[in-house]
Every structure is written in C-alpha cells, then in structure tokens.
Design a protein around this motif. Structure first.
Motif, PDB file in Angstrom:
ATOM      1  N   SER A  92      26.799  53.391  28.298  1.00 51.63           N
ATOM      2  CA  SER A  92      27.937  54.314  28.416  1.00 51.63           C
ATOM      3  C   SER A  92      29.023  54.018  27.389  1.00 51.63           C
ATOM      4  N   ILE A  93      29.218  52.748  27.091  1.00 43.64           N
ATOM      5  CA  ILE A  93      30.337  52.349  26.229  1.00 43.64           C
ATOM      6  C   ILE A  93      30.255  52.988  24.837  1.00 43.64           C
ATOM      7  N   PRO A  94      29.118  52.891  24.117  1.00 42.31           N
ATOM      8  CA  PRO A  94      29.080  53.528  22.790  1.00 42.31           C
ATOM      9  C   PRO A  94      29.268  55.043  22.831  1.00 42.31           C
ATOM     10  N   PHE A  95      28.731  55.709  23.846  1.00 40.97           N
ATOM     11  CA  PHE A  95      28.908  57.165  23.952  1.00 40.97           C
ATOM     12  C   PHE A  95      30.384  57.522  24.135  1.00 40.97           C
ATOM     13  N   PHE A  96      31.075  56.793  24.993  1.00 42.97           N
ATOM     14  CA  PHE A  96      32.499  57.079  25.196  1.00 42.97           C
ATOM     15  C   PHE A  96      33.295  56.835  23.911  1.00 42.97           C
TER      16      PHE A  96
END
Length: 486
Positions: A453-457
């Motif tokens: 989730s972190i890279p997408f956000f």
C-alpha cells in the motif's frame, strides 16, 4: 511538406492495434512470471536461501535498470533501418528472449555456489534481452501515431492483452506446473516455460509484421545523447512519471510475489476449500479440471482470476474516462481507490475468505482503469519534450520509465524474499515439504496489505505535481500537429 504528415492518421486499423498488443502479451508471459513466481521459484524450487534470492534479484535488477535500459534507449533512438527505429529490435530479440526465459527458470544440478552464479547470470541476460525487446516495443507506441485519442485506444488494446497473459500466469500456471511435473515443480516449470518461449516468439513476430512507424523526427529534431539527457532532467513530468513508475512496480512485485506465500501460509485451508468448492465442482462436472486437487493452488488461481477479470473490465472503461476527464485525474483517482482495497487485507483473519476475494475483485477493477494510462501518459511525456524542446527522443524517455519498471520490480521482488525471510521462512527445494514457523503467516499478511500500500499511496501524492492535465494534452496535440504539417 514534412515526412511527419502520416503521423496524423486519425484511425488505426484493428489489425494494427491487435498486432501491437500481442507484443505485450508475449512480454508479459515473461514479466508476469517474474512478478508472480521469481521469489517463489528461487526459494521453493531452485532452493536458494531467501537472503541470497533477495541479493540476486536486487543487484541484478538495479544493474539492468540503471545500465541496460539507458544504453539501449540511446541506441534505439539512433537506430536507422528500412523498418524504422524500434521494430527491428522486436524482430531480432524475439527468439533470444524466449530461450533466455527458459534458461532462467531451469534448475541445473550444480553446487549451491554454482546455482547462485547460474541464477545471477541467467537473470542478468534475461533482463538485458527483456530491455532490448520491451523498451523499443514500448517506445513504438509513441511513433505509431501522434493522435492522443488513438494512443489511449492502443493502450487499451495493449493492456487487455497484458491481462490475458497475467490471467494465464496467475490463474493456471501453478496448477499446470504441478500437473505436468507430477509433483516435481522443477520439471513442471521447465516444461511450461518451453511452451511459453515458443508462443511468445511467434507473438512478437506478429507484432513486427503488423505495425508501422509514422512519427519520424525531422533532421532539425535530431540531437546528441548529451542534449537528450539534459532535456530529460529539465522535464518535470518525466521526473514525476519515473518516480510513479518505480513506486507502481514496487507494489506490483510485492503483492504479486506474496500471494503464493499468503495462500500457502495464512489463508485457512478448510474454509478456502469450502468457499471455492462450488466453482471447482462445476468445472469438474463439465470435465474441465483446470485447478487440480490442491485447494491452496486452486484458491490462489481463482483469487487471481477474479481480480484479473475485473481488471479487464476496468481497462475497457479506461479510455472513455480518460477522454472525458484526462489521463492524470483518472489515473490518480483509480490508483487511490485500488490501494484502499489492498490495505483492507490487514484486517482479514485467515477464515475471512469471502472478504479476501471481494477486496481482490474491487482492487482489480480500479487498478484496471489505471493500467493503460501509465504508458499512455509516458507517450504524452515524449510529446511534451518535443513540444518544449523541438527535439523528439522517444526511446530514451521510455528507457527512463523502464528504469523505473526494472528498479521497481527488483526492489519489490527483493523485498518479498527479504521480508518473508525476516519472518522466519524456511526455503525448500523440489518435492520437499517443511512446517513453516507461525511468524511466516504474519509476514505473508503484511506482504499483501501494508507493504504494497505504501508505494501506491506515495505515487498518488506525486501525481498532484504532474502538470499534463486534460487541457494541456489538447494544447500539446494541437501545437505538434501544426508543427508536423509544415
């Protein structure tokens, strides 16, 4: 009259769009296998320790990203042939790419040190050939036509083909490997990769013969490598798309490479078997036993199938939304919504199989909307560079994006092997079976939720600074059309 006039063709034929898309189908038979199975292959079939697999995928991937791609991009932009700049690369790398994909997923009987050397060498050669094939292929989309709406259409065709490749690899490949290998995963994957190499080669040749290059730089647009690089680092949309591409492919590699661990070590086997039994029973009843007897591999395949089918549906509405609202805004919104449904996996206990499948199909739909827009936006960045600098360097712009792809893939794959190793995962080889520590289940859950989730956000945040909105798209297309008509 400029030689660029043919670039303004309003409509491309269905044959050319479909023929172009087959090249990405071929490439993704390789790429999706790397995303989905590379870490699993190295740890569970080839027999490498997670930390060694992590080092190989990271180091080789970074070398490929920062050396192979820029060099090939610069050479491709300066290629001159009767077939154009980029199509010859597709032709001459088709067969070597297939052979190397087979070698990279073979398991020779070497010592452990020999296996590490063989893995590093074949993975390096595979990424070199993949760059030499897929980078010119991607750049080709920027010179088939100068019409931005037609580019959206090409991207939609292209990524429907990608979804078919992804569907095969993520849904059927593991059960087929187990079936044809009769329990020997090493023999099974070698057989499957042999057929994929043959099919992929044929598809790439079709792409070569059905496409044409129409956007041809005039003599005054030709530039040296130093000028091209200078233009790149002054190109703010390019910098943003480089970072976005890297972050997107980190997430794809992390979540794609983690699902097999998630189903093998976290999801409740009995509840999974109960949930999927109506589907598997139906296929068995009509004599189409696609998924074998193992409920975990069957659940893994059906889980991926649901997501991919919804991705295809998302892709089909992508062009209409992009034409109406602009690529940037649609990409940002759909990527953000897709990320929420990845994040939700952290809340699901092992028996919440229905919620897992529900989140996967909604994630697939929203991510599918964004999928074709990434590469269409990069083609727009090439136009932006020509618009600002009066010089076109399509391949080097795409090569920079391929740097992002390779770095993202390498970092993501290395993270999967490293993180699952950190949680105590024990490597196995061939037919071996081991009982994994309880901590591995926690690691698998984190790998399909928080970590991807972190890279997408972060990518969503960067897109607020990307300036090529719908209004600017129209201005760039109009100005370039006027330039190319004289």
């Amino acid at each position: 009259m400029s030689t660029n006039a043919p670039a303004q063709v309003k409509k491309l034929s269905i044959i050319e769009k479909a023929g172009y898309s087959l090249g990405d189908l071929a490439a993704n038979l390789v790429f999706q296998t790397l995303v989905t199975y590379l870490a699993f292959f190295y740890t569970d079939i080839y027999g490498l320790k997670p930390e060694d697999a992590s080092v190989i995928t990271l180091v080789v991937g970074l070398v490929a990203g920062f050396i192979f791609n820029p060099v090939i991009g610069a050479i491709a932009d300066r290629t001159r042939s009767k077939w154009g700049k980029f199509r010859p690369w597709i032709l001459f790398t088709a067969i070597p790419l297939g052979i190397c994909a087979l070698l990279a997923f073979s398991t020779p009987d070497f010592s452990y040190k020999g296996k590490m050397i063989y893995a590093a060498a074949t993975y390096s050669l595979l990424l070199l050939l993949y760059a030499a094939n897929n980078l010119p292929y991607s750049a080709l989309s920027g010179v088939i036509t100068g019409n931005m709406s037609e580019r959206n259409s090409i991207s939609s065709y292209r990524f429907v083909a990608v979804m078919f490749a992804q569907f095969f690899v993520q849904v059927f490949m593991l059960p087929i490997i187990l079936a044809v290998g009769k329990g020997d995963k090493a023999a099974g994957i070698e057989t499957v990769m042999t057929w994929l190499a043959i099919i992929g080669t044929v598809l790439l040749l079709i792409t070569f013969f059905t496409t044409r290059e129409r956007v041809i730089p005039t003599a005054e647009q030709e530039s040296g490598l130093k000028e091209d690089l200078k233009d790149l680092f002054k190109n703010r949309p390019w910098i943003i798309m480089l970072l976005v591409t890297t972050l997107v492919f980190i997430t794809l590699a992390v979540k794609g490479g983690s699902y097999v661990y998630y189903f093998n070590n976290y999801v409740d086997k009995e509840r999974l078997e109960l949930f999927i039994s109506p589907i598997t029973d139906f296929f068995n009843l009509i004599g189409m036993n696609f998924f074998g007897e193992d409920p975990r591999s069957a659940g893994f395949g059906l889980f991926n199938a649901g997501g991919i089918i919804m991705m295809i549906i998302g892709i089909t509405v992508s062009k209409k939304l992009a034409d109406k609202y602009g690529k940037r805004d649609v990409f940002l919104t759909s990527l953000f919504l897709s990320t929420l449904f990845i994040l939700f996996f952290i809340f699901y206990p092992p028996k919440s199989v229905g919620l897992m499948f529900f989140s996967q199909i909604l994630h697939g739909f929203f991510y599918g909307i964004s999928t074709p827009l990434l590469w269409a936006m990069i083609a727009d960045v090439a136009d932006y560079s020509e618009w600002k600098n009066n010089r076109r360097a399509t391949a080097i712009i795409f090569s920079a994006m391929m740097v992002g792809l390779k770095v993202g893939l390498s970092v993501g794959s290395a993270l999967v092997a490293s993180i699952i190793g950190h949680y105590g995962y024990i490597s196995v080889e061939g037919k071996q079976q081991v009982v994994q520590p309880a901590t591995v289940a926690t690691g698998a859950r984190m790998l399909v939720s928080i970590f991807p989730s972190i890279p997408f956000f972060l990518a969503c945040g960067l897109l607020f600074f990307y300036t090529i909105d719908k209004k600017m798209e129209g201005q760039i297309e109009s100005d370039l059309k006027q330039k190319r008509s004289f």
